[in-house]
Design a protein around this motif. Structure first.
Motif, mmCIF file in Angstrom:
data_model
loop_
_atom_site.group_PDB
_atom_site.id
_atom_site.type_symbol
_atom_site.label_atom_id
_atom_site.label_comp_id
_atom_site.label_asym_id
_atom_site.label_seq_id
_atom_site.Cartn_x
_atom_site.Cartn_y
_atom_site.Cartn_z
ATOM 1 N N THR A 112 2.876 10.894 3.636
ATOM 2 C CA THR A 112 3.247 10.713 3.189
ATOM 3 C C THR A 112 3.294 10.554 0.701
ATOM 4 O O THR A 112 4.671 10.632 0.585
ATOM 5 N N ILE A 113 1.935 9.448 1.194
ATOM 6 C CA ILE A 113 1.855 8.843 0.078
ATOM 7 C C ILE A 113 1.872 10.534 -1.330
ATOM 8 O O ILE A 113 2.503 10.352 -1.576
ATOM 9 N N LEU A 114 0.638 10.933 -0.648
ATOM 10 C CA LEU A 114 0.981 12.105 -1.456
ATOM 11 C C LEU A 114 2.496 13.253 -1.839
ATOM 12 O O LEU A 114 2.724 13.530 -2.827
ATOM 13 N N ARG A 115 2.603 12.879 -0.697
ATOM 14 C CA ARG A 115 4.456 13.242 -0.774
ATOM 15 C C ARG A 115 5.172 12.603 -2.170
ATOM 16 O O ARG A 115 5.919 13.535 -2.513
ATOM 17 N N ASP A 116 4.822 11.897 -1.704
ATOM 18 C CA ASP A 116 6.157 10.435 -2.569
ATOM 19 C C ASP A 116 5.851 10.274 -4.207
ATOM 20 O O ASP A 116 6.229 10.346 -5.050
#
Length: 590
Positions: A112-116
């Motif tokens: 999720t963090i990589l995407r955001d």
């Protein structure tokens, strides 16, 4: 690639350097900076989970430029980018500015963090590109006085845990420098409360889970307030500092249990953290909760946790210094021999012959980090202690050479103090912003004051003064964690106890006088071996005279008491004059 990154070789890790940041700029990608450590338990967990997850690997390789850094090998990068612990997971722009970050991140959360972070960066990259370089505002220095030491002591006392010892709640770290300051101030003031802070903490640690009662040595910290539940890595740095504290507590209190713990630390280090063949102290031993929970008999048959055999210069400086003290107080001259052997190895293998600087670790590969302030200062302290112990001038001269390097490349001559790395505007990311760390500059000040008293060179005194003045603007932000600054101020502001041994050190009586002086405790003590033949210039500059027989001069500041060739008289003079610094009718001025 070092050992720590072998578990994650499917990620296309880069070294921290221009190539990685240039790639990020060219491909318009954010940087993922992973700061790990060989001894770090949660770093290994993140390797086995997050960085081994196929989806995470695929996303990182596609959307990011990943950089892997070992904390111990690159303390300069860790100081600038650590996000509150290890592992550190920092997301950066292609110019090295921080977007966001954290510590351990499990696989699903990482996806999720990589995407955001990618989306955030692409939407805001123009703002990041226009972001001005932040300059630290200059703070106003204040007058140097003992009140500054009192302020640090106030924070130390306020944070002392009267039930379990130590400072604060959990997680609880030993804070050896705070214990050294409390012990030193107790010694000179007679404050019993400060003595209690030291003894309560040392007793509780020695009898708690943070101490390995089977193999010896201390773990890095306790996860519980009562010291019972440790985090199981063992560090060269921590054990060097704690060895020194227990030795000093034994000197100051005479309590045999502190000498016993010091001896067990030495046994552990000798067994596990030394290269007995070539010399040198290893960096750390991994955390392994299952191993350390085994009984004595079961542990003997189990595989011991991995040892990082890197020989770090700064940590070796600390341990060499502690070993030279331990040799006297544990009456074990093999420790002196091994400490000096380790020192010579580092000099032989880690000096950058182009610059004269000491490198950060004994090289086992083509690259090595040269010129960090922490290495020059820690190793110079060890060199001064080696000169103090042996009387050999080569150690003093080597320390002076390192100071000259520091002055030439790291000194801020205008504002005072030393930068932690050589200034290089072209360095990627925050490495182009040299810093003046409090601890390292405080240690540098102590070193400069010792050199001033050993050589009589006023330049060292002025350097120490300007450095301490620079630090006065910010020390209050650190509370009791500014204890090393407190120790530096104490040596600068108050009269030191100098013990000059004048006589050829090959003579038995000279050695007896020297060794008695080294065994005595006084936190402001500076022992100065002077050979009448080879040290004539220094003898004259410092105001001592040579006599037919070896003599010891005990001086409080510039007040010296009658010279003696009786080792017991040294101890009596220290007892009469050393703790109060009071003048006596049979003293004389030099």
């Amino acid at each position: 690639m070092n050992e720590i990154s072998q578990a994650t070789t499917k990620i296309n890790w880069f070294e921290y350097g221009p190539e990685a940041f240039e790639k990020a700029k060219t491909e318009n990608k954010p940087v993922l900076l992973a700061i790990s450590a060989v001894w770090c338990h949660w770093c290994h967990v993140q390797d086995k989970t997050t960085y081994s997850d196929p989806g995470v690997i695929r996303t990182i390789n596609r959307d990011y430029v990943p950089i892997r850094v070992d904390n111990d090998r690159r303390p300069d990068i860790n100081r600038r980018y650590n996000m509150g612990g290890w592992p550190t997971t920092a997301f950066l722009t292609p110019t090295g500015d921080v977007i966001t970050g954290g510590t351990y991140i499990p696989p699903d959360q990482m996806k999720t963090i990589l995407r955001d972070v990618k989306q955030h960066y692409l939407h805001n990259k123009l703002a990041y590109a226009r972001k001005p370089i932040e300059q630290a505002a200059d703070s106003l220095a204040i007058e140097l006085s003992n009140e500054l030491i009192d302020n640090i002591l106030g924070s130390l006392v306020a944070n002392f845990d009267p039930l379990y010892g130590g400072f604060g709640d959990e997680p609880k770290f030993p804070h050896a420098d705070a214990l050294e300051l409390a012990l030193a101030q107790h010694w000179h003031s007679g404050d019993k409360g400060l003595r209690t802070i030291v003894t309560k903490t040392l007793d509780r640690m020695a009898n708690g889970g943070i101490y390995d009662s089977i193999e010896g040595g201390f773990f890095r910290y306790s996860t519980s307030r009562d010291w019972k539940i440790p985090h199981y890595e063992k560090m060269c740095e921590d054990n060097a500092r704690l060895l020194a504290v227990y030795l000093h507590a034994y000197q100051a209190t005479g309590r045999e249990e502190y000498r016993k713990i010091a001896g067990e630390i030495v046994t552990y280090v000798n067994t596990t953290l030394t290269d007995q063949q070539a010399g040198g102290f290893y960096g750390s031993q991994d955390a392994d909760e299952e191993y350390y929970r085994l009984s004595r008999s079961n542990r003997a048959n189990a595989k011991a946790p991995h040892v990082d055999r890197t020989i770090y210069t700064n940590w070796n400086g600390l341990m060499i210094h502690a070993y030279l003290e331990a040799a006297q107080l544990l009456d074990d001259r093999t420790l002196t021999a091994f400490a000096l052997k380790s020192m010579e190895r580092i000099i032989d293998e880690s000096v950058d012959h182009d610059t004269g600087a000491i490198c950060h670790y004994v090289p086992d590969e083509k690259t090595r980090l040269s010129g960090l302030l922490v290495d020059q200062v820690a190793f110079s302290h060890a060199l001064i202690k080696a000169h103090e112990t042996t009387g050999d001038k080569k150690y003093l001269e080597r320390a002076q050479r390192l100071i000259r390097y520091m002055d030439a490349t790291l000194l801020d001559a205008r504002n005072g103090g030393y930068y932690d790395t050589v200034s290089s505007p072209g360095s990627p990311g925050y490495l182009n912003r040299p810093q003046k760390p409090l601890d390292e500059n405080s240690l540098a000040s102590i070193l400069l004051m010792k050199l001033y008293h050993v050589t009589g060179d006023e330049t060292y005194h002025e350097r120490a003064k300007s450095t301490l003045k620079m630090l006065s603007a910010e020390y209050t932000r650190h509370g009791y964690m500014a204890s090393t600054y407190g120790l530096a101020l104490d040596l600068f502001l108050n009269e030191p106890t100098r013990i000059a041994i004048v006589g050829p050190l090959q003579e038995p009586r000279s050695r007896q006088l020297l060794e008695t002086s080294l065994r005595a405790y006084d936190p402001r003590k500076i022992v100065i071996p002077l050979d009448p033949e080879t040290d004539r210039e220094r003898l004259n500059r410092l105001g001592f005279t040579a006599e037919p027989q070896p003599r010891a001069y005990v001086c409080i500041g510039k007040t010296c008491y009658p010279p003696t060739n009786d080792p017991e008289e040294i101890l009596q003079q220290l007892s009469r004059y050393g703790r109060s610094g009071a003048e006596h009718e049979d003293s004389h001025q030099i």
